[in-house]
Scaffold this active site. Structure first.
Site, mmCIF file in Angstrom:
data_model
loop_
_atom_site.group_PDB
_atom_site.id
_atom_site.type_symbol
_atom_site.label_atom_id
_atom_site.label_comp_id
_atom_site.label_asym_id
_atom_site.label_seq_id
_atom_site.Cartn_x
_atom_site.Cartn_y
_atom_site.Cartn_z
ATOM 1 N N GLU A 261 -7.095 8.654 3.919
ATOM 2 C CA GLU A 261 -8.649 8.968 5.058
ATOM 3 C C GLU A 261 -9.355 8.014 4.872
ATOM 4 O O GLU A 261 -10.193 8.494 5.843
ATOM 5 C CB GLU A 261 -9.314 10.342 4.247
ATOM 6 N N LYS B 90 -11.957 -4.154 -10.707
ATOM 7 C CA LYS B 90 -11.471 -3.454 -9.241
ATOM 8 C C LYS B 90 -10.312 -3.670 -8.668
ATOM 9 O O LYS B 90 -10.391 -4.176 -7.813
ATOM 10 C CB LYS B 90 -12.636 -2.406 -8.613
ATOM 11 N N HIS C 161 -6.802 5.641 -0.258
ATOM 12 C CA HIS C 161 -7.694 6.655 0.319
ATOM 13 C C HIS C 161 -7.327 6.065 1.459
ATOM 14 O O HIS C 161 -7.394 5.567 2.439
ATOM 15 C CB HIS C 161 -8.775 5.896 0.026
ATOM 16 N N SER D 264 -9.022 2.094 -3.874
ATOM 17 C CA SER D 264 -10.809 1.434 -4.455
ATOM 18 C C SER D 264 -10.989 1.851 -5.702
ATOM 19 O O SER D 264 -11.438 2.974 -5.259
ATOM 20 C CB SER D 264 -11.549 1.824 -3.538
ATOM 21 N N CYS E 204 -7.229 9.549 -5.264
ATOM 22 C CA CYS E 204 -7.343 8.559 -5.980
ATOM 23 C C CYS E 204 -7.605 9.152 -7.157
ATOM 24 O O CYS E 204 -6.646 9.327 -8.108
ATOM 25 C CB CYS E 204 -8.129 7.906 -5.388
ATOM 26 N N ARG F 21 -22.788 -1.988 -0.054
ATOM 27 C CA ARG F 21 -23.254 -1.995 -1.444
ATOM 28 C C ARG F 21 -23.308 -2.045 -2.282
ATOM 29 O O ARG F 21 -24.801 -1.994 -3.097
ATOM 30 C CB ARG F 21 -23.163 -0.186 -1.507
#
Length: 309
Positions: free
Chosen positions: A237, A163, A235, A192, A142, A249
Site C-alpha cells: 500500500e 532493518k 507494504h 520496512s 506487515c 525522519r
C-alpha cells in the site's frame, strides 16, 4: 464502481483529486445493490496517510464497498487529530456484533516488542478470533501479518539485527492461485520491518500456502487454503515517497538508518526513486476483493459460517 466513505473524510478530497471514484453515503444509499462491507483496523500512528493508501487500492474494482474505519483502543494517536478519530472511527465494541465481507489489519510500529508486551495485545487477539467468526476474509499487513501467524499457528518471528527496508524482487510460487492472477512471475514490493519468519517454518502447516517469496525478504504472501486469512509481510500500500519519508525522519532523529535498498537510484538518497511496485499492489487488493471476498461471501452476512484454525 466506488468505495463508500463518510462525506467529510479528508481522504475523499485527495482521492477525488486523483480521479478515483468515491461516493458519499447519501449518494450510495440510493443505489439498489448489496455493497461489500469492509472494515479497516488501522494500527498505524498516521491514520490519515494509511487511510488514503488503502482506500486507493480498494477503489480499483467494479464493486461498491462500504468502509468502516476501526480503532483498537481509545488512546489518542500521536500523529492524528482527536477530532478525526472521533468523527470517522468506530470503537471495536461498537462493531463487534457486525459481520464483514472483508477486514484489513494494518501494520504497526512495534518491531522490538514481544507480542505479549504490546499494550493492546489482549484486544488484538480478541479481534483476530472475532474475525474468524465474523469476517469472510481478513488481510493482515506487515507487523499484523506476523502477529496473526503467531496467534493462529504458534510461529514466532525472529528479529533481524538490521532493518529490512527497501524495494525487493519477489517470485510467484503458485500462479494458479486466484490471489496471484495477472501477476508477473517476478514483481517488486516494499518492506520496512525487523521481524522475519523463514520459509521452512510454514512447511508443516497444512492450512497455509506460501504464494510469493523472495531470496531477500523470505515469504511475502501467505494464504490459508480456505481463503479466510491472507498474510502480507510487506507494504504493497505504500506511496512512492513513504520509504523516503521514513528514512529522513529517522535521519533527523539521529538513528543513522540504512538507506532503503533498490529504492533510490544507485541507492543514493539524493537521486530519484525507483517506484516499481504500485501496479502489483493494486492487483493484489483487487484479486483479494474479487476472489477471496466477493466470490465467496454470502449475500446474507448473517449466514457467514464460523471458521477455526
Amino acid at each position: 464502481m466506488p468505495i463508500r466513505i463518510p462525506a467529510d473524510l479528508p481522504a475523499q478530497e485527495i482521492l477525488n483529486g486523483e480521479n478515483i471514484f468515491v461516493m458519499d453515503m447519501m449518494r450510495a444509499a440510493h443505489q439498489d445493490i448489496r455493497p461489500l462491507e469492509v472494515g479497516i483496523l488501522n494500527l498505524m500512528p498516521n491514520k490519515i496517510e494509511t487511510e488514503v493508501q488503502i482506500l486507493r487500492l480498494l477503489s480499483n474494482t467494479p464493486l461498491q464497498i462500504n468502509i468502516d474505519l476501526i480503532r483498537i483502543d481509545n488512546q489518542a494517536p500521536k500523529n492524528t487529530p482527536k477530532a478525526h478519530m472521533d468523527a470517522f472511527y468506530h470503537a471495536f465494541d461498537d462493531v463487534a456484533d457486525k459481520r464483514y465481507d472483508g477486514l484489513i489489519v494494518t501494520g504497526a510500529p512495534l518491531a522490538h516488542l514481544e507480542y505479549e508486551d504490546v499494550k493492546y495485545w489482549d484486544r488484538m487477539t480478541t479481534i483476530m478470533d472475532w474475525a474468524r467468526r465474523h469476517v469472510q476474509s481478513t488481510m493482515f499487513l506487515c507487523w499484523a501479518a506476523h502477529a496473526a501467524i503467531y496467534h493462529f499457528y504458534g510461529i514466532n518471528r525472529r528479529l533481524r539485527e538490521d532493518k529490512l527496508v527497501g524495494v525487493f524482487s519477489h517470485r510467484v510460487q503458485d500462479d494458479k492461485n486466484e490471489l496471484m492472477r495477472g501477476f508477473d512471475p517476478q514483481f517488486d514490493a516494499p518492506h520496512s520491518r525487523y521481524g522475519e519468519i523463514p520459509a521452512s517454518a510454514y512447511d508443516d502447516v497444512e492450512e497455509l500456502e506460501v504464494l510469493a517469496t523472495s531470496a531477500h525478504t523470505g515469504p511475502y504472501l501467505i494464504a490459508s487454503l480456505d481463503k479466510r486469512l491472507v498474510f502480507v509481510t510487506g507494504h504493497p500500500e505504500y506511496d512512492p515517497d513513504t520509504l523516503e519519508q521514513e528514512y529522513w525522519r529517522d535521519v533527523q532523529a539521529g538513528l543513522a538508518p540504512k538507506v532503503p535498498q533498490h529504492y533510490f537510484v544507485n541507492d543514493d538518497p539524493s537521486n530519484d526513486k525507483n517506484v516499481t511496485w504500485r501496479s502489483h499492489g493494486t492487483l493484489l487488493f483487487t484479486n483479494w476483493l474479487n476472489y477471496f471476498v466477493y466470490q465467496n461471501t454470502p449475500y446474507d452476512l448473517n449466514t457467514l459460517s464460523s471458521s477455526s484454525s
